[in-house]
Scaffold this motif. Structure first.
Motif, PDB file in Angstrom:
ATOM      1  N   ASN A 261      51.092  43.243  30.959  1.00  0.00           N
ATOM      2  CA  ASN A 261      50.869  41.866  31.380  1.00  0.00           C
ATOM      3  C   ASN A 261      49.583  41.343  30.745  1.00  0.00           C
ATOM      4  OD1 ASN A 261      52.960  41.070  33.487  1.00  0.00           O
ATOM      5  ND2 ASN A 261      52.317  43.082  34.217  1.00  0.00           N
ATOM      6  N   THR A 262      49.695  40.799  29.582  1.00  0.00           N
ATOM      7  CA  THR A 262      48.514  40.245  28.925  1.00  0.00           C
ATOM      8  C   THR A 262      47.957  39.062  29.702  1.00  0.00           C
ATOM      9  OG1 THR A 262      49.963  38.867  27.563  1.00  0.00           O
ATOM     10  CG2 THR A 262      49.251  40.978  26.638  1.00  0.00           C
ATOM     11  N   GLU A 263      48.746  38.528  30.629  1.00  0.00           N
ATOM     12  CA  GLU A 263      48.277  37.420  31.456  1.00  0.00           C
ATOM     13  C   GLU A 263      47.080  37.845  32.306  1.00  0.00           C
ATOM     14  OE1 GLU A 263      48.090  33.615  33.173  1.00  0.00           O
ATOM     15  OE2 GLU A 263      48.967  34.402  31.319  1.00  0.00           O
ATOM     16  N   VAL A 264      47.035  39.119  32.716  1.00  0.00           N
ATOM     17  CA  VAL A 264      45.899  39.611  33.492  1.00  0.00           C
ATOM     18  C   VAL A 264      44.613  39.438  32.696  1.00  0.00           C
ATOM     19  CG1 VAL A 264      44.816  41.663  34.503  1.00  0.00           C
ATOM     20  CG2 VAL A 264      47.253  41.243  34.845  1.00  0.00           C
TER      21      VAL A 264
ATOM     22  N   ILE B  15      35.399  38.712  38.278  1.00  0.00           N
ATOM     23  CA  ILE B  15      35.401  39.591  37.098  1.00  0.00           C
ATOM     24  C   ILE B  15      34.691  40.912  37.379  1.00  0.00           C
ATOM     25  CG2 ILE B  15      35.466  37.607  35.530  1.00  0.00           C
ATOM     26  CD1 ILE B  15      32.475  38.160  34.917  1.00  0.00           C
ATOM     27  N   GLU B  16      34.154  41.046  38.576  1.00  0.00           N
ATOM     28  CA  GLU B  16      33.324  42.206  38.905  1.00  0.00           C
ATOM     29  C   GLU B  16      34.064  43.521  38.708  1.00  0.00           C
ATOM     30  OE1 GLU B  16      30.155  42.950  42.414  1.00  0.00           O
ATOM     31  OE2 GLU B  16      32.223  42.786  43.117  1.00  0.00           O
ATOM     32  N   TYR B  17      35.364  43.552  39.012  1.00  0.00           N
ATOM     33  CA  TYR B  17      36.087  44.823  38.994  1.00  0.00           C
ATOM     34  C   TYR B  17      36.072  45.488  37.622  1.00  0.00           C
ATOM     35  CZ  TYR B  17      40.273  42.350  37.127  1.00  0.00           C
ATOM     36  OH  TYR B  17      41.162  41.618  36.374  1.00  0.00           O
ATOM     37  N   LEU B  18      36.168  44.700  36.547  1.00  0.00           N
ATOM     38  CA  LEU B  18      36.127  45.301  35.212  1.00  0.00           C
ATOM     39  C   LEU B  18      34.710  45.401  34.660  1.00  0.00           C
ATOM     40  CD1 LEU B  18      39.296  43.998  33.316  1.00  0.00           C
ATOM     41  CD2 LEU B  18      38.739  46.343  33.986  1.00  0.00           C
ATOM     42  N   VAL B  19      33.815  44.516  35.071  1.00  0.00           N
ATOM     43  CA  VAL B  19      32.419  44.658  34.653  1.00  0.00           C
ATOM     44  C   VAL B  19      31.882  45.995  35.159  1.00  0.00           C
ATOM     45  CG1 VAL B  19      30.088  43.713  34.762  1.00  0.00           C
ATOM     46  CG2 VAL B  19      32.035  42.167  34.689  1.00  0.00           C
ATOM     47  N   GLU B  20      32.112  46.281  36.433  1.00  0.00           N
ATOM     48  CA  GLU B  20      31.601  47.512  37.026  1.00  0.00           C
ATOM     49  C   GLU B  20      32.258  48.748  36.418  1.00  0.00           C
ATOM     50  OE1 GLU B  20      29.289  48.270  39.137  1.00  0.00           O
ATOM     51  OE2 GLU B  20      28.712  46.414  40.161  1.00  0.00           O
TER      52      GLU B  20
ATOM     53  N   THR C 260      46.567  51.267  33.325  1.00  0.00           N
ATOM     54  CA  THR C 260      45.997  52.231  34.262  1.00  0.00           C
ATOM     55  C   THR C 260      44.536  51.932  34.551  1.00  0.00           C
ATOM     56  OG1 THR C 260      47.531  53.957  33.551  1.00  0.00           O
ATOM     57  CG2 THR C 260      45.513  54.678  34.632  1.00  0.00           C
ATOM     58  N   LEU C 261      43.789  51.584  33.521  1.00  0.00           N
ATOM     59  CA  LEU C 261      42.376  51.279  33.725  1.00  0.00           C
ATOM     60  C   LEU C 261      42.206  50.073  34.646  1.00  0.00           C
ATOM     61  CD1 LEU C 261      39.521  51.415  31.197  1.00  0.00           C
ATOM     62  CD2 LEU C 261      39.808  49.344  32.539  1.00  0.00           C
ATOM     63  N   ILE C 262      43.009  49.054  34.449  1.00  0.00           N
ATOM     64  CA  ILE C 262      42.925  47.865  35.308  1.00  0.00           C
ATOM     65  C   ILE C 262      43.219  48.238  36.755  1.00  0.00           C
ATOM     66  CG2 ILE C 262      44.035  45.667  35.862  1.00  0.00           C
ATOM     67  CD1 ILE C 262      44.386  45.202  32.875  1.00  0.00           C
TER      68      ILE C 262
ATOM     69  N   ASN D  21      49.829  39.979  41.480  1.00  0.00           N
ATOM     70  CA  ASN D  21      50.928  39.060  41.165  1.00  0.00           C
ATOM     71  C   ASN D  21      51.560  39.385  39.822  1.00  0.00           C
ATOM     72  OD1 ASN D  21      51.339  37.288  43.333  1.00  0.00           O
ATOM     73  ND2 ASN D  21      49.525  36.084  42.800  1.00  0.00           N
ATOM     74  N   GLU D  22      50.746  39.776  38.857  1.00  0.00           N
ATOM     75  CA  GLU D  22      51.276  40.089  37.531  1.00  0.00           C
ATOM     76  C   GLU D  22      52.028  41.409  37.520  1.00  0.00           C
ATOM     77  OE1 GLU D  22      51.362  37.938  35.119  1.00  0.00           O
ATOM     78  OE2 GLU D  22      50.300  36.551  36.438  1.00  0.00           O
ATOM     79  N   TYR D  23      51.444  42.435  38.142  1.00  0.00           N
ATOM     80  CA  TYR D  23      52.068  43.756  38.088  1.00  0.00           C
ATOM     81  C   TYR D  23      53.237  43.895  39.051  1.00  0.00           C
ATOM     82  CZ  TYR D  23      48.573  45.529  34.909  1.00  0.00           C
ATOM     83  OH  TYR D  23      47.798  45.735  33.802  1.00  0.00           O
TER      84      TYR D  23
END
Length: 614
Positions: free
Chosen positions: A34-37, A82-87, A164-166, A209-211
């Motif tokens: 899902n590139t939309e994520v 955006i915190e989830y991927l920054v961290e 998986t990383l997301i 919603n995307e996954y």
């Protein structure tokens, strides 16, 4: 707070794991379905930068406090999305963007004071009504935030981030919300924690919603249930118009914990979470599961992990005065299992029977769940703590050499050391002595209090007053912003690799306006920021471990709560410029204090005390 930075093996391996994740999500990794994520994520990243720029321009143009505060709130609301991927991908950038607003003292090569940067520092400036904003300093910090966002954006643009990383990063973000977001850890002054919690849930909902439709376009029942919980949590927060009306206990138990469970069961099904050392078990559905925190993560090497032979030997040594110089004192002399492994006095009597030791004896229950030990956080591993106590002239007044000589002469100890370390020709060594006692102490784990049961779903374990006390703990009383869930100590979640320390201004007696003369961490870190600072202790079993504070002069929980309610030492009249505890009063009513103490009493777990093995 002061972060006494101690480098542990856990911290090292987590850093390696982050790098592995970073590399594995590079150009050779599987591209997201899902590139939309990622499109949404980059949009939110740009929006964060846009409002940071707007805040900068408002400051340059002389805008008033109201405009600055509004711009700040919008910028960090976007940051929370955006915190989830920054961290997860850029923890170094996360610290620059939203790290604590107090100095970090590094001690690896030399003593270095690292001044704080980021949103929390900006918040402390523009929401401080008692001090004018330093325009130049504020502009520099905002500029640093914008540059950090640009670095993170460039990093993300180079990566083909895997699904998986997301999904894993969202799991950790839910844990971060469970422990930090819920307590306004980084939103105390702005009073915007409910809105920021909403932003976190919104980011999770966007990913879900995307996954959820990635399996043939039809949402599976697990996804439907999770989406419903996320939407319910967001709707609840939409109705919160002020943080003072935010029922944090309700939000945690009714929305955050269920979403964490459902995320594990649905989004992470089959992904394989065991990809590197971590304090959080790969099987933990929530941060409050019984075995969510793996005590082995606080041990330097897997060869030092506890086993039954080590624990039994360590237990025997713990109660044996053979280790003390004059053979009159054991570890249990100051850490009595019938008193929750304390001794019930302000300061223990020294081994000479005349003087007292310098500080109150803390409980050893759950001591293994700490990345630093002693009140001044001077050692990282429990093995080192054993040696310090053994050699201390006021405590055991002995030495490793003397102890080893005595143990080597004892046939029973030779046999037990041989069983504990069967591969060693000479098993009675200094390190093995340290390791077996540490293994016993690490076995003193008590994560089965009524509060734990309540957070695991048994809602009958706490009554209404105790639940209100939990809500106060998380909110108005500000307890959870230092004594973090789920350990209720100062190990900072969700990686638990650093130990928080605070300057609260403990007085010589509860009602005094004189600060206790013990300078705490300053004795080993002679910088102004460390003066009168002490490691944050555990509050588990607090009802069994009186008296309180490092000097043992606070006899009751009522005295402790009154001290914090007054604003710590500053509120008692102590002029302490580096006090990290907010100096303003909490304004807790008599009823609220009673409810808070009722909750704290329910952190009592008598599992160990009632187990004859200990």
């Amino acid at each position: 707070m002061i972060k006494a930075k101690t480098t542990s093996i856990l911290a090292f391996f987590i850093g390696v794991a982050v790098l592995i994740s970073y590399w594995s999500c590079g150009k050779r990794a599987a591209v997201v379905h899902n590139t939309e994520v990622m499109r949404q994520y980059m949009h939110m990243l740009d929006s964060t930068a846009m409002y940071a720029t707007k805040l900068e321009n408002s400051m340059k143009n002389g805008a008033g406090p109201g405009q600055l505060q509004d711009d700040f709130k919008k910028a960090r609301l976007y940051y929370k999305q955006i915190e989830y991927l920054v961290e997860y991908v850029s923890p170094d950038i996360a610290k620059l963007l939203n790290g604590p607003a107090t100095a970090e003292i590094e001690t690896e090569d030399k003593i270095t004071v690292v001044q704080p940067r980021g949103f929390q520092v900006i918040e402390s400036i523009i929401f401080d009504h008692d001090a004018p904003a330093d325009k130049d300093s504020l502009l520099q910090i905002i500029s640093d935030v914008r540059q950090s966002l640009q670095i993170h954006k460039a990093r993300m643009a180079e990566l083909a981030v895997s699904d998986t990383l997301i999904l894993k990063s969202v799991r950790l973000e839910l844990f971060r919300l469970s422990a930090l977001g819920i307590s306004a850890y980084d939103a105390e002054l702005s009073g915007n924690s409910a809105a920021e919690c909403r932003s976190v849930l919104k980011s999770v909902l966007n990913v879900a919603n995307e996954y959820s439709g990635s399996h043939g376009g039809r949402k599976e029942p697990g996804w439907e249930k999770m989406l419903h919980a996320l939407q319910g949590g967001i709707a609840y927060l939409d109705g919160i118009k002020s943080d003072s009306l935010f029922n944090r206990a309700f939000f945690l138990t009714e929305y955050v914990i269920p979403v964490s469970e459902q995320w594990y069961d649905t989004a992470l099904r089959g992904t394989g979470l065991d990809d590197g050392p971590s304090a959080i078990s790969p099987t933990a559905r929530t941060l409050f599961d019984k075995d969510a925190i793996d005590i082995r993560a606080f041990i330097a090497d897997r060869r030092e992990w506890p086993d039954s032979n080590k624990i039994l030997l360590g237990k025997r040594l713990f109660y044996d005065p053979v280790l003390s110089g004059n053979k009159t004192r054991s570890c249990a002399s100051c850490h009595n299992p019938q008193m929750a492994f304390t001794d019930g006095v302000d300061k223990s009597t020294a081994i000479d029977g005349k003087r007292k030791v310098s500080r109150n004896a803390p409980t050893l229950l759950n001591a293994g769940y700490q990345p630093a030990l002693f009140y001044d956080a001077r050692v990282t591993y429990m093995e080192d703590q054993i040696t310090e106590v053994l050699q201390n002239p006021d405590e055991m007044h002995s030495s490793s050499g003397q102890a080893l000589t005595r143990l080597s002469a004892d046939e029973k100890y030779r046999e037990m050391f041989g069983r504990a370390y069967p591969e060693d020709d000479n098993p009675i060594t200094t390190f093995h002595l340290q390791n077996v006692i540490a293994s016993y102490v690490r076995s003193l784990n008590t994560m089965n209090s009524p509060v734990d049961d309540y957070l695991r779903g048994n809602r009958k374990k706490l009554n209404s007053d105790e639940i209100n006390g939990l809500n106060l703990y998380l909110g108005k009383a500000r307890c959870a912003s230092c004594h973090f869930l789920p350990l209720f100590n100062g190990a900072l979640p969700p990686d638990f690799t650093s130990a928080e320390a605070e300057v609260i201004g403990v007085t010589v007696t509860p009602g005094s306006n004189l600060i206790d003369p013990d300078k705490g961490m300053y004795n080993r870190l002679p910088v102004p920021e460390a003066l009168y600072s002490f490691k944050v202790p555990t509050l588990r079993n607090i009802g069994l471990t009186a008296p309180y504070m490092h000097n043992g002069k606070f006899r009751t929980l009522e005295e402790v709560i009154d001290f914090y309610d007054a604003g710590g030492g500053w509120g008692r009249g102590v002029k302490l410029p580096n006090q990290t505890l907010p100096a303003k009063r909490l304004n807790l009513s008599a009823g609220e204090k009673t409810q808070l103490i009722a909750f704290l009493q329910r952190l009592t777990d008598t599992t160990i005390r009632n187990n004859l093995m200990y």
